[in-house]
Design a protein around this motif. Structure first.
Motif, PDB file in Angstrom:
ATOM      1  N   PRO A 129     -35.882 -31.592  18.702  1.00  0.00           N
ATOM      2  CA  PRO A 129     -35.521 -30.959  19.981  1.00  0.00           C
ATOM      3  C   PRO A 129     -36.293 -29.664  20.253  1.00  0.00           C
ATOM      4  O   PRO A 129     -36.595 -28.888  19.356  1.00  0.00           O
ATOM      5  N   SER A 130     -36.573 -29.460  21.513  1.00  0.00           N
ATOM      6  CA  SER A 130     -37.134 -28.207  22.030  1.00  0.00           C
ATOM      7  C   SER A 130     -36.330 -27.841  23.268  1.00  0.00           C
ATOM      8  O   SER A 130     -35.538 -28.648  23.763  1.00  0.00           O
ATOM      9  N   GLY A 131     -36.550 -26.629  23.775  1.00  0.00           N
ATOM     10  CA  GLY A 131     -35.863 -26.306  25.011  1.00  0.00           C
ATOM     11  C   GLY A 131     -35.573 -24.839  25.198  1.00  0.00           C
ATOM     12  O   GLY A 131     -36.236 -23.969  24.623  1.00  0.00           O
ATOM     13  N   PHE A 132     -34.527 -24.588  26.001  1.00  0.00           N
ATOM     14  CA  PHE A 132     -34.191 -23.238  26.457  1.00  0.00           C
ATOM     15  C   PHE A 132     -32.696 -22.992  26.302  1.00  0.00           C
ATOM     16  O   PHE A 132     -31.890 -23.889  26.530  1.00  0.00           O
ATOM     17  N   ARG A 133     -32.363 -21.777  25.927  1.00  0.00           N
ATOM     18  CA  ARG A 133     -30.957 -21.362  25.894  1.00  0.00           C
ATOM     19  C   ARG A 133     -30.867 -19.992  26.555  1.00  0.00           C
ATOM     20  O   ARG A 133     -31.635 -19.084  26.225  1.00  0.00           O
ATOM     21  N   VAL A 134     -29.930 -19.847  27.502  1.00  0.00           N
ATOM     22  CA  VAL A 134     -29.743 -18.585  28.218  1.00  0.00           C
ATOM     23  C   VAL A 134     -28.355 -18.053  27.882  1.00  0.00           C
ATOM     24  O   VAL A 134     -27.355 -18.705  28.175  1.00  0.00           O
ATOM     25  N   ILE A 135     -28.324 -16.873  27.275  1.00  0.00           N
ATOM     26  CA  ILE A 135     -27.060 -16.270  26.858  1.00  0.00           C
ATOM     27  C   ILE A 135     -26.834 -15.001  27.671  1.00  0.00           C
ATOM     28  O   ILE A 135     -27.661 -14.081  27.622  1.00  0.00           O
ATOM     29  N   PRO A 136     -25.741 -14.922  28.431  1.00  0.00           N
ATOM     30  CA  PRO A 136     -25.477 -13.709  29.217  1.00  0.00           C
ATOM     31  C   PRO A 136     -25.068 -12.559  28.312  1.00  0.00           C
ATOM     32  O   PRO A 136     -24.393 -12.749  27.296  1.00  0.00           O
ATOM     33  N   LEU A 137     -25.495 -11.358  28.667  1.00  0.00           N
ATOM     34  CA  LEU A 137     -25.102 -10.156  27.962  1.00  0.00           C
ATOM     35  C   LEU A 137     -24.013  -9.446  28.745  1.00  0.00           C
ATOM     36  O   LEU A 137     -23.744  -9.780  29.895  1.00  0.00           O
ATOM     37  N   GLU A 138     -23.410  -8.456  28.115  1.00  0.00           N
ATOM     38  CA  GLU A 138     -22.413  -7.690  28.860  1.00  0.00           C
ATOM     39  C   GLU A 138     -23.098  -6.928  29.974  1.00  0.00           C
ATOM     40  O   GLU A 138     -24.301  -6.685  29.935  1.00  0.00           O
ATOM     41  N   GLN A 139     -22.327  -6.544  30.959  1.00  0.00           N
ATOM     42  CA  GLN A 139     -22.879  -5.915  32.148  1.00  0.00           C
ATOM     43  C   GLN A 139     -23.660  -4.654  31.794  1.00  0.00           C
ATOM     44  O   GLN A 139     -23.308  -3.919  30.889  1.00  0.00           O
ATOM     45  N   LYS A 140     -24.739  -4.467  32.540  1.00  0.00           N
ATOM     46  CA  LYS A 140     -25.573  -3.287  32.355  1.00  0.00           C
ATOM     47  C   LYS A 140     -24.894  -2.092  32.998  1.00  0.00           C
ATOM     48  O   LYS A 140     -24.508  -2.122  34.155  1.00  0.00           O
ATOM     49  N   SER A 141     -24.746  -1.014  32.240  1.00  0.00           N
ATOM     50  CA  SER A 141     -24.135   0.187  32.794  1.00  0.00           C
ATOM     51  C   SER A 141     -25.206   1.073  33.386  1.00  0.00           C
ATOM     52  O   SER A 141     -26.284   1.236  32.834  1.00  0.00           O
ATOM     53  N   THR A 142     -24.901   1.643  34.545  1.00  0.00           N
ATOM     54  CA  THR A 142     -25.823   2.552  35.206  1.00  0.00           C
ATOM     55  C   THR A 142     -25.686   3.936  34.599  1.00  0.00           C
ATOM     56  O   THR A 142     -24.577   4.384  34.336  1.00  0.00           O
ATOM     57  N   PRO A 143     -26.778   4.647  34.335  1.00  0.00           N
ATOM     58  CA  PRO A 143     -26.679   5.977  33.743  1.00  0.00           C
ATOM     59  C   PRO A 143     -25.844   6.893  34.625  1.00  0.00           C
ATOM     60  O   PRO A 143     -25.820   6.764  35.840  1.00  0.00           O
ATOM     61  N   ASN A 144     -25.154   7.828  33.979  1.00  0.00           N
ATOM     62  CA  ASN A 144     -24.367   8.767  34.762  1.00  0.00           C
ATOM     63  C   ASN A 144     -25.269   9.790  35.439  1.00  0.00           C
ATOM     64  O   ASN A 144     -26.466   9.817  35.233  1.00  0.00           O
TER      65      ASN A 144
END
Length: 477
Positions: free
Chosen positions: A222-237
């Motif tokens: 097998p070959s292919g692609f896996r997409v794993i979501p990360l936690e939301q990006k926080s905007t700098p204060n």
């Protein structure tokens, strides 16, 4: 686990009907073999027989090889699939970070538009591993041989979160020497996570070449692609946010709190893992490794282009640009416009200097030519700090990622020489025109332009703030 139990219960009761003449348990085994084989390639554990192969000098692609006869344990081929003279399996893999691209949308695009990223010649080489006399190692090239893709469904889970299918690649050859590749090929393919309503789950597209017989115990690579979501990006204060981030927030019309994400996937990050496996003989190992590196690099470039195409435009997933904007955004737009008029005597946006700030910012953002600003440094390579929408399109990037792009990496050698020769003139009279030339986007695509104008952007006290570039009538080559 509950989904799995529910699936088996409905298969047993006959509620789920499958085609292809195979029992549900057999099809489930195929899915498991695809997942296990892909996990084995992605992880590359030493205990499973994987060892690293030397780098070609760049660190973007990792190449591992496996000489273990047990790689295809459990199949009728057994150790004979990897003959005793030293053949093995090679895996080239890479990972990349994407922003604001929902995993389900990306995987669905890769599944439905295989011709956008795959090379028919490389597919043919992978398929040849199932036969006694494989083709010569191909040279990965953009597009490869044209082919049509036909998806033949085999099975899907009750809740439609996973699909098992056979993909037929219809081959066409246009010259006598290509006739060896003018044959249909088949892939067993597993696609999961394409339901956009499921939040937080990974999505993947995994496939392996199979032959026409499609034996139940056939080896799968097998070959292919896996997409794993990360936690939301926080905007700098406010204390750490710089002007570029403030400007990005303003131009995207963002009025949300830090770290807030909406249902359309904005302010969202995910990691894409790419892994492709190939068999090799001892005498072809280096050639296969070179081909695999080149192929995976081309796929990375394709995914970057796809991600830019399907990512929401600034303002498309949140409130429009007419929402309240930051003072930094309005100030920069005013400085760019006023400095251009002062130096050249020409009004940049075709309106008078009394135009209000919101309108001026909108005219800058929507200007048909690419307008970019870079830092004014003499002891370091200038980096870009701002671009309008057309400029972002030209560089194939986003406002935040723009900060990582250096000017000297964008201009070609003649362009850098032209800028250096005109630099004293720019500093003295405030602007200069550069001749037609070629530059490169952040993805390495070449861009031609008819003319570039460079001018100093002055602050209200007449001190130098940055350099502005305007690329006229640009296009991808």
């Amino acid at each position: 686990a509950l989904r799995h139990v529910r699936q088996i219960a409905q298969e047993t009761s006959g509620e789920v009907q499958y085609g292809g003449g195979r029992q549900p348990a057999v099809l489930r085994t195929f899915s498991q073999k695809l997942c296990r084989g892909f996990n084995d390639a992605v992880n590359g554990f030493v205990d499973d027989g994987w060892s690293p192969l030397g780098s070609d000098g760049a660190e973007d692609i990792t190449v591992m090889m496996n000489l273990s006869p047990g790689k295809f344990g459990g199949s009728q081929f057994g150790s004979s699939f990897l003959p005793s003279f030293g053949s093995g399996v090679l895996c080239a893999k890479a990972s990349m970070l994407l922003e604001n691209v929902p995993p389900a949308v990306l995987i669905r695009f890769l599944r439905e538009h295989r011709s956008e990223w795959a090379d028919y010649g490389v597919d043919a080489y992978a398929a040849a591993s199932l036969r006694a006399s494989p083709f010569a190692v191909p040279c990965a090239r953009a597009g490869g041989f044209p082919s049509n893709q036909v998806i033949l469904p085999l099975a899907q889970t009750v809740e439609h979160e996973e699909f098992l299918e056979v993909v037929r690649l219809e081959g066409h050859a246009y010259s006598p020497e290509d006739m060896g590749l003018a044959r249909d090929m088949y892939l067993l393919q597993l696609c999961s996570g394409v339901d956009e309503n499921v939040v937080g789950g990974c999505a993947q597209l995994v496939f392996a070449p199979i032959d026409e017989s499609f034996a139940d115990d056939a080896p799968l690579l097998p070959s292919g692609f896996r997409v794993i979501p990360l936690e939301q990006k926080s905007t700098p204060n406010g204390a750490s946010a710089n002007r570029t981030l403030d400007l990005a927030s303003a131009l995207e019309g963002s009025t949300r709190q830090a770290g807030e994400a909406d249902a359309n996937g904005c302010n969202f990050r995910s990691v894409v893992t790419i892994a492709f496996q190939f068999t090799f003989d001892n005498h072809t190992r280096d050639n296969v490794a070179s081909m695999a590196r080149q192929y995976v690099r081309s796929i990375v470039g394709s995914i970057q282009r796809v991600a830019l195409a399907i990512a929401p435009r600034p303002g498309s997933c949140i409130s429009p640009i007419s929402a309240p904007t930051s003072p930094e955004a309005l100030t920069l737009a005013r400085w760019i416009s006023r400095s251009y008029r002062v130096h050249t005597g020409v009004i940049l946006f075709g309106s008078d200097s009394q135009t209000n700030g919101d309108t001026l910012l909108r005219q800058l953002w929507n200007h048909t030519d690419a307008i970019l600003c870079c830092s004014l440094k003499t002891n370091a390579s200038p980096v870009f700090t701002f671009a309008n929408q057309t400029g972002l399109d030209m560089l194939e990037t986003t406002l935040v990622a723009l900060q990582d792009i250096m000017l000297d990496k964008t201009l070609d050698e003649p362009g850098r020489k032209a800028l250096c020769s005109e630099f004293p003139k720019i500093m003295q009279q405030g602007y200069a025109h550069l001749p037609a030339g070629v530059c490169a986007s952040s993805m390495g695509r070449l861009v031609s332009y008819e003319q570039a104008t460079v001018w100093k952007v002055l602050e209200d006290d007449e001190s130098n703030h940055c350099l502005a570039f305007m690329f006229v009538n640009w296009s991808f080559i």
